[in-house]
Design an enzyme around this catalytic site. Sequence first.
Site, PDB file in Angstrom:
ATOM      1  N   ASP A 303       0.842  -1.161   0.070  1.00 21.15           N
ATOM      2  CA  ASP A 303       0.055   0.133  -0.113  1.00 21.15           C
ATOM      3  C   ASP A 303       0.795   1.258   0.086  1.00 21.15           C
ATOM      4  O   ASP A 303       1.885   1.265   0.201  1.00 21.15           O
ATOM      5  CB  ASP A 303      -0.745   0.041   1.171  1.00 21.15           C
ATOM      6  CG  ASP A 303      -1.894  -1.152   1.379  1.00 21.15           C
ATOM      7  OD1 ASP A 303      -2.101  -1.818   0.272  1.00 21.15           O
ATOM      8  OD2 ASP A 303      -2.846  -0.945   1.956  1.00 21.15           O
ATOM      9  N   ASP A 304       0.339   2.315  -0.240  1.00 13.22           N
ATOM     10  CA  ASP A 304       0.660   3.698  -0.195  1.00 13.22           C
ATOM     11  C   ASP A 304       1.771   4.032  -1.287  1.00 13.22           C
ATOM     12  O   ASP A 304       2.271   5.279  -1.142  1.00 13.22           O
ATOM     13  CB  ASP A 304       1.073   4.004   1.320  1.00 13.22           C
ATOM     14  CG  ASP A 304       0.073   3.780   2.408  1.00 13.22           C
ATOM     15  OD1 ASP A 304      -0.875   3.613   1.967  1.00 13.22           O
ATOM     16  OD2 ASP A 304       0.399   3.915   3.498  1.00 13.22           O
ATOM     17  N   HIS A 354      -6.126   2.971  -3.579  1.00 16.29           N
ATOM     18  CA  HIS A 354      -6.162   3.248  -2.164  1.00 16.29           C
ATOM     19  C   HIS A 354      -6.477   4.700  -1.703  1.00 16.29           C
ATOM     20  O   HIS A 354      -5.905   5.062  -0.743  1.00 16.29           O
ATOM     21  CB  HIS A 354      -4.945   2.820  -1.848  1.00 16.29           C
ATOM     22  CG  HIS A 354      -4.606   2.639  -0.274  1.00 16.29           C
ATOM     23  ND1 HIS A 354      -5.496   2.140   0.627  1.00 16.29           N
ATOM     24  CD2 HIS A 354      -3.411   3.051   0.424  1.00 16.29           C
ATOM     25  CE1 HIS A 354      -4.890   2.127   1.709  1.00 16.29           C
ATOM     26  NE2 HIS A 354      -3.681   2.644   1.846  1.00 16.29           N
ATOM     27  N   HIS A 446       3.792  -2.197   3.051  1.00 17.28           N
ATOM     28  CA  HIS A 446       3.680  -0.897   2.422  1.00 17.28           C
ATOM     29  C   HIS A 446       5.179  -0.666   1.732  1.00 17.28           C
ATOM     30  O   HIS A 446       6.085  -0.962   2.116  1.00 17.28           O
ATOM     31  CB  HIS A 446       3.854   0.091   3.329  1.00 17.28           C
ATOM     32  CG  HIS A 446       2.426   0.151   4.310  1.00 17.28           C
ATOM     33  ND1 HIS A 446       2.138  -0.492   5.122  1.00 17.28           N
ATOM     34  CD2 HIS A 446       1.336   0.877   4.116  1.00 17.28           C
ATOM     35  CE1 HIS A 446       0.859  -0.357   5.661  1.00 17.28           C
ATOM     36  NE2 HIS A 446       0.552   0.509   5.016  1.00 17.28           N
TER      37      HIS A 446
HETATM   38 NI    NI Z   1      -2.333   3.051   3.551  1.00 13.90          NI
END
Ligand code: NI
Length: 478
Positions: A303-304, A354, A446
């Site tokens: 993620d991110d 996201h 991440h």
């Molecule tokens: Ni996130």
Amino acid sequence: MESKRFNVIDLFIVFLTVVLIGASIYLLVIFKQKDYSTSSSEPIDVDSIDTSVDSEESNFEGIKIKSEMSNDDNAPFAIQYPESDHTAFNDEVKKYIKDLKYDYLTEINLYKKIKDEFSSELNISFETFEHPNGLYSFVMKTDRTIGDLESSLKFKTFHLNHETGETPTIKDVLNGEQKNLNTLSALSEEALYADDVYSESLSGESILMHTDAVWDNFKYFALTNEGLQIYFAQYNLKDKTPIITLPYEEVNDILAEPYQSDGTVQNEQNGANPNESDQEDLGQVISNGKAKEGQKRVALTFDDGPDPKTTERVLHTLEKYDAKATFYMLGSRVEYYPEIAEKVKDAGHEIGNHSWNHPDLSKATHEKISSEIHDTASVIEEATGVKPASFRPPYGAFNEVVQQELDMPIALWDVDTLDWQHRNAQKMLEVIQEQIREDGSIILMHDIHPSTADGLDAVMQYLTDNGYTFVTVSEMMK
Ligand code: NI
């Protein structure tokens, strides 16, 4: 004769006094210098570190993204900052970066005296917001870890009108009027109390103190599409820096004219009407796949990102194990690094949405939810040519409005490596070893932390050795 002798003695006394005073001043200076030189054993020259420097155009007019990566294993860092055509702004940003580097290197030098071997990290990144009148707000985020010391997260904001070169402060934005500041103080206090998370973790007294009507309490701000955002960075709460957004309709009255906005967000045209929605139309939500007899599947998710440095390292490791994963990207990052998003897709991985800026969507207005989802979907499609396959709400937080806005499933996770929190490659593996299911786990990581990239190889080795096969989230949902 007599008087002449007297004169000689006089002169001698004057001479002696001068010499004595001179000598003591000299000694004082010497001692002072000595004092200094023992307190900071070796002088630190920030610029002497070997770095790779890079500069690229951003999607914001007049703004370049400068990056600096340290090539020194003893002082690793990855720094990004904005650069404009205006010297005063650039100097201010550079000075800030230099001070942060200096502090970091000083701390490392001190830590060396306690421990021979330890790892350290300094990451500085930024996010850009553009107000309809052309004012840019840059939110700089500094993330620092040294050995076992508690990691720290700092915010600071810079502001630039890229046409005029002006760098307005909160005082300028509020027309310099105390009564406007008083209103901002009251609104902020209310907003912090209204927030479940902050009102629980902050005492009433500390909320009062930090929202007190003094300019310094509000110096970290951003003017976004939605409103006036305040970063209460003074709290020093690591990952929990309180951030509030006061919508324009609430703050227009206290803003100087050029900073007011009617708060209209660009994409109006999607016809979703919450009143017409059929409850059974709400899409699928999963946090793990259904276990299937004799199978051992795992879905890795990152993620991110995308991140220009760490995402590529993650891709490299995945390739080594011939594994496909799913990357839940932020629209704001894809906007900056469309080519990294494309690389992820070209390597055969799945891309998910996201949100744009990682807000808590369960507390956002319908308008905000809509733009967070659809703007991100568009920028991902623009960069990679494919539509995101699923949506992962930031913090796993969503409500019915979020589901109504989505034309794709919501994918949560069942194994949270907490890599963002501990930043420890070894610990990431331990969490996975403890929590992974026989079949169907979705693992959350991440791809923006070097420690995650560092630890991934061991994770992949472990999963491979234990007979797991790697699938995307879509495959897991089947
Ligand atoms: Ni996130």
